[in-house]
Structures are given as C-alpha cells and as structure tokens.
Design an enzyme around this catalytic site. Sequence first.
Site, PDB file in Angstrom:
ATOM      1  N   SER A 159       0.846  -1.194   0.000  1.00 39.52           N
ATOM      2  CA  SER A 159       0.000   0.000   0.000  1.00 39.52           C
ATOM      3  C   SER A 159       0.885   1.248   0.000  1.00 39.52           C
ATOM      4  CB  SER A 159      -0.952  -0.036   1.197  1.00 39.52           C
ATOM      5  OG  SER A 159      -2.008   0.899   1.025  1.00 39.52           O
ATOM      6  N   ASP A 391      -8.485  -6.093  -4.938  1.00 41.46           N
ATOM      7  CA  ASP A 391      -8.139  -5.012  -4.011  1.00 41.46           C
ATOM      8  C   ASP A 391      -9.197  -3.918  -4.061  1.00 41.46           C
ATOM      9  OD1 ASP A 391      -6.894  -2.719  -2.745  1.00 41.46           O
ATOM     10  OD2 ASP A 391      -4.977  -3.741  -2.983  1.00 41.46           O
ATOM     11  N   HIS A 429      -6.907  -6.292  -0.403  1.00 39.51           N
ATOM     12  CA  HIS A 429      -5.868  -5.397   0.102  1.00 39.51           C
ATOM     13  C   HIS A 429      -5.285  -5.951   1.400  1.00 39.51           C
ATOM     14  CE1 HIS A 429      -3.953  -1.431  -0.120  1.00 39.51           C
ATOM     15  NE2 HIS A 429      -3.980  -1.417   1.193  1.00 39.51           N
TER      16      HIS A 429
END
Length: 497
Positions: A159, A391, A429
């Site tokens: 991320s 994601d 994610h």
Amino acid sequence: MSLPTTGGRVESVSVRTGLVGGEAVTYCQVDADIFPVDPTAPHVKMRVDLPYDWNRKAMMFGGGGYDGTVPDLAENVPFGPTDQPVPLARHYATFASDSGHQQSPAAPPSLDGSFGVNDEALNNFAAGDALKKTRDASLFIVRHAYGADPAEVYFSGGSTGGREALVVAQRWPEAFDGVISAFPAWNNLSEGLDLGYLAQVLSRPGAFPGPAKQTLLHDSVINACDGLDGVEDGVVSNPSGCHFDPLTLRCPGGADAGPSCLSDPQIGAVVAMSTPFRWPYRIASGETGYPGFPFLSGADMRTPFLGFGTTAPADPMPVTSGYGLQYWDQWVKYFLTRDPHHSSLDVDPRNPGKWLSRISYLSTIEDRNDVDLGPFARAGGKLIMLHGAADELVSAASTSDYYRRLHDTLGPRQTRAFMRYYVVPGANHANFGTPSFAAAWDSLSALERWAEQGQAPRNPIVSDALHDRTRPLCAYPDWPRYRDGAPDSASSFVCTH
C-alpha cells in the site's frame, strides 16, 4: 548521499528474547530520533532490531496509510508465507520509521494527516525523504553494532509501503539490492482525486449502497464471472473477461425496494466506482486520471471498511465510511487547504477552482510516477511487484498501468531481467478480513535467490492461507486457467493470456 538533517540521537536500547513468528530470537532493539532541519517539524522516529545471530542482511519495512507509527519489525513481508520464518526470525537486521511524524492517539490507525501542514513533514512522507534518512541512520547503527556493513539490503512494503518501495528504487537506485512492492499506491494524489469524486457521488441522497447491497453486488459478480476461468471456486481468475451489468440488479422502477436490488442512484454510484475517472485540467505530474476500482471485476466487497464503508460519507466524515473516503477527508484538511475545518465534500476534483495550483504542486510530491528504473536495474537491483485482483482500496488496474509504462520505457528484455509483476486472483488489500483468496508466497526467498544467486523466479506457486489450495502465480498479463484435475491444486491450472 544523505539528505539534510540536524543529527539524531539513540533514545533507548534493550535486549529482547522471545518467539518471533514461532521462532526463538534474541535481539537488541534500538529506538532513535532523526532531527529535522525545520525546528517546527516533528522528528523521524525509527527503530532497528539487531539479532544476535546476524545473517549479514538487512530488511527495511514500509508503512501504511498516512504512516505515523513505526511498523512492527517482527512482521512478515506483504502476502508473505505462513510456513516460513519472518525476516527477523531469519536473523535479518530489520528497521523502519514512522516516516517523519507521529499519529495522534485519538485518530483511527494510519488515518491522521495532520502532519501535512508542515512542509518538511510532508516531504518526509509524500516524497519519501524519511526513507533515505532512516536507511542511512539504520545502517550506521548496524555497522556500529556488528562492525560490518550488510552484504545485502532489501525493502518490502504494501500500500503506502508498496509506494515507498517504488520510491526507493526510483530515487536511490543503489541503496537497496532488492525490493518487494505490494499493492502500491504510487499515484497517491491521482487516486485521491478519484476518491474525492466518489465521496461526492456516495454522499448524494439514496446513492450509498449499504452492507446488504454490497454483499448482493459481490455475490452477483461472483455468480456471473466465477466460471470464466474454467472452474467455479469463488475466485474470478480472469477479471478482464468479466463484464457484469449492474442493471440486472435494478429495482423495479429504479426506486429503492430493499436489500434484494439496487436503486438507480446506487447503480450510478457502483458504476462511478468501477469506471476510470478523468479530470479536465492539467497537473504537474502529468497524470490525467485514475482507472477506478474493479467492483465489477470480481472484487471482494465483504471488507466494507476498505471499500464502501458501512455509512455514507458526510461532513464531518464518519469513521464508519470507507478507508479511502476518510483518507481523502484528511488530505483535503491538511495537505490541500491546510484548514482542519474545511469540508472535504466542498472540493470538487472535477472542478477544483482556486485549489488547482495547490493540487498541481502536490502532484509533483505524491505521484511518484517516474518509471525509468534503468539505474536501479543497472545497479543490480531486483523488483518483485504484487497486487490482488480484488483489491478494494488501491486499484490493481493502476499497478498494471505502472507496469505497462515501465515495460514500454525499458523494453521487454530489460524489464524481465530485473522485475516480475504478479496479479493474484481473489486477493484483496493486505489479506484484510476474509478475502476470497488469502495470498501467501515466499517472495523474500525468491528475491534472495534472484539478487544473490542470479536465479529469477520460476513457476512460483501461491497458497491460500485460509483454504487448503494453491494456484500458479502468473506473471502479468497472464492469469491461471483451469485445465483439469483437482481444482485446489496449482498443477491443475496453466498460466494463459
């Protein structure tokens, strides 16, 4: 060359012994501060863990969200394996920092953007300056502790940390021997503009689909597209082949009729989220849009905190709104307007008016879109990049765009010589919540073999940490197509275009 600071100080040292990822490890933990040039800027707080039985290697971890805390140095690499030791248990010296600011204890984790009112703190975080400062200070401590430099230094992050991984490869090509970048938010400002637009869309009367409707949409997409890869297993392995029409879920007459259908405003919101966002003006980074989020391509919407959230965006922004919407709210208040009372819903990313010049300036700091990693490759660096196809916070389509740009810049031969990019079907994610496929792969061992022995990844296998099954990890743009045999075995699939 090191970046400017006014020095630093070791704040504490302690010896620790305990289980790290199931392995007994004794290590020295060093906490230190790096002092800013601007006396009003916060310190960079950093930590180094020094195992007694050092393997002559070092690993730097990236952060997440707005950072603000030092990552756990006993953690694994993103999408790491569950059956192998974490870096510290492998006797790596591990280190990281808070990226140059400390999060308020009252703020949700990694969602405090208040440091953005200070220029040095902003550059430490957004431009990545704190990464080089932390790396240099940490290796000084490593040399002092062991009397030697590491033979190899690696970086891993997901991320924001994935973005930071690309930053170090771009800006300091000789600083790291290898990098693992997972679900990287590399075009941070561009994504923020899309999130701001979606915040406005979802705040419209009747537009927000609640959790029940999010589940309806998720299940409908899976039912429509699951079998496109040759087997029905709850995972859409070929998201680009999934063409789901949300109008099939339309309530009679378009009015909200409960959890079994979507109203016209809700369909409009879903389409907006999954459609590329373009803005009709120029910004200095050169970016022109963001590809949207693949909610119609098999994304897992059972993690609403990261995606839609459970309540519509509003002013003030509810903590039950989606993570990305809260991220936008902090950005408007502290990066853009530098006014904590400014409503983020009052800034229109399609027509920012007086804020355009500030947006353009911030794009030069936040959109780290220099894809010429030739200097990193020529220095011997190796890059492994991963993204989950489902994601819901950072678009996998955006990372694929980054890869295509890099591939076009360097050419196929040079790209393949130092980089691999994998899209993991069904993974979301950071394996948050209960993804359709909880990706687990020993990317660190693969990176070690590549950087240290010249052995590139060959036919890698990714496991599902929540289910007893494996899949081939296909280099983009390939995806795993079912051939025959047991559907839980990677050997039953073949990577195909």
